[in-house]
Write a protein that holds these residues in place. Sequence first.
Motif, PDB file in Angstrom:
ATOM      1  N   LYS A  72       0.838  -1.187   0.000  1.00 57.52           N
ATOM      2  CA  LYS A  72       0.000   0.000   0.000  1.00 57.52           C
ATOM      3  C   LYS A  72       0.879   1.246   0.000  1.00 57.52           C
ATOM      4  O   LYS A  72       1.635   1.486   0.934  1.00 57.52           O
ATOM      5  N   ARG A  73       0.768   2.037  -1.067  1.00 58.68           N
ATOM      6  CA  ARG A  73       1.571   3.255  -1.156  1.00 58.68           C
ATOM      7  C   ARG A  73       0.846   4.405  -0.451  1.00 58.68           C
ATOM      8  O   ARG A  73      -0.325   4.675  -0.748  1.00 58.68           O
ATOM      9  N   PRO A  74       1.514   5.082   0.465  1.00 55.10           N
ATOM     10  CA  PRO A  74       0.882   6.216   1.150  1.00 55.10           C
ATOM     11  C   PRO A  74       0.487   7.307   0.161  1.00 55.10           C
ATOM     12  O   PRO A  74       1.134   7.488  -0.882  1.00 55.10           O
ATOM     13  N   ASP A  75      -0.560   8.029   0.475  1.00 57.57           N
ATOM     14  CA  ASP A  75      -1.049   9.075  -0.417  1.00 57.57           C
ATOM     15  C   ASP A  75       0.019  10.119  -0.737  1.00 57.57           C
ATOM     16  O   ASP A  75       0.084  10.628  -1.856  1.00 57.57           O
ATOM     17  N   TYR A  76       0.873  10.434   0.240  1.00 51.99           N
ATOM     18  CA  TYR A  76       1.878  11.472   0.002  1.00 51.99           C
ATOM     19  C   TYR A  76       2.950  11.020  -0.985  1.00 51.99           C
ATOM     20  O   TYR A  76       3.691  11.846  -1.524  1.00 51.99           O
ATOM     21  N   LEU A  77       3.011   9.717  -1.268  1.00 51.67           N
ATOM     22  CA  LEU A  77       3.948   9.205  -2.269  1.00 51.67           C
ATOM     23  C   LEU A  77       3.254   8.914  -3.600  1.00 51.67           C
ATOM     24  O   LEU A  77       3.865   8.343  -4.500  1.00 51.67           O
ATOM     25  N   ALA A  78       1.993   9.301  -3.714  1.00 50.21           N
ATOM     26  CA  ALA A  78       1.225   9.027  -4.932  1.00 50.21           C
ATOM     27  C   ALA A  78       0.757  10.305  -5.618  1.00 50.21           C
ATOM     28  O   ALA A  78      -0.051  10.252  -6.543  1.00 50.21           O
ATOM     29  N   SER A  79       1.276  11.441  -5.195  1.00 52.75           N
ATOM     30  CA  SER A  79       0.889  12.706  -5.818  1.00 52.75           C
ATOM     31  C   SER A  79       1.666  12.922  -7.117  1.00 52.75           C
ATOM     32  O   SER A  79       2.646  12.227  -7.396  1.00 52.75           O
TER      33      SER A  79
END
Length: 226
Positions: A66-73
């Motif tokens: 699961k990739r954290p949202d802050y690494l998916a921007s």
Amino acid sequence: MFAFIFARGGSKGVKKKNIRVLGEKPLICWSIDLANRMEFVDSTYVSTDDSEISEVSTRNGAMLIKRPDYLASDSAPEWLAWQHAVNYLIEEGSATPNDIFISLPATSPLRTYDDINGAYQKYVEVDSDIVVTGVLSHRNPYFNMLKKGDSGYGLVIPSDVSRRQDAPECYDITTVCYVTSFKHIQSAKGVLDGKVELHSVSQRSALDIDTEQDFRLAEFLLQEMV
């Protein structure tokens, strides 16, 4: 050895690119299926923030991180997602810093088994921190690539080269694959940090899907194989 596909949701150039069907299967599955065919790959992981990508990936034989949202921007460097993935597996006890890491971006569906095997063998045999893949560039900064300066446009790298054949060979980095170690990812600052080796691939393998035109070209090239 661990194979990774980093595939966030929210693609801008091609809507839902990673799960869009190409040649009767979702784009990301081209990378998953190839990784699962490689005899030296022990496990295949998809790092994503997207539930649809997660469902397609697990259904087709990949495990999830699961990739954290802050690494998916849009602005998040993918290198940080690499570090997150390797640290996650080390911390949970599934991997060690000495394990080998291979990234197979979903956007290069036309890569071949030999492309990946060649890059892996080069990493094993050559003293390097990371092996990247590249294709011989059509444009050369010593001969026919320009940038704007104080007095107008000039060569990116000033030189007296008058024939393209005399210019030093230059390569475009591709998204075919990257091979390195967990410990290098933990300590380095980016893909080109450290001692970099290059494995050359064909123009066909190097196709990187970023736009609708790229997607249509991939469909055309696949039809040629039928």
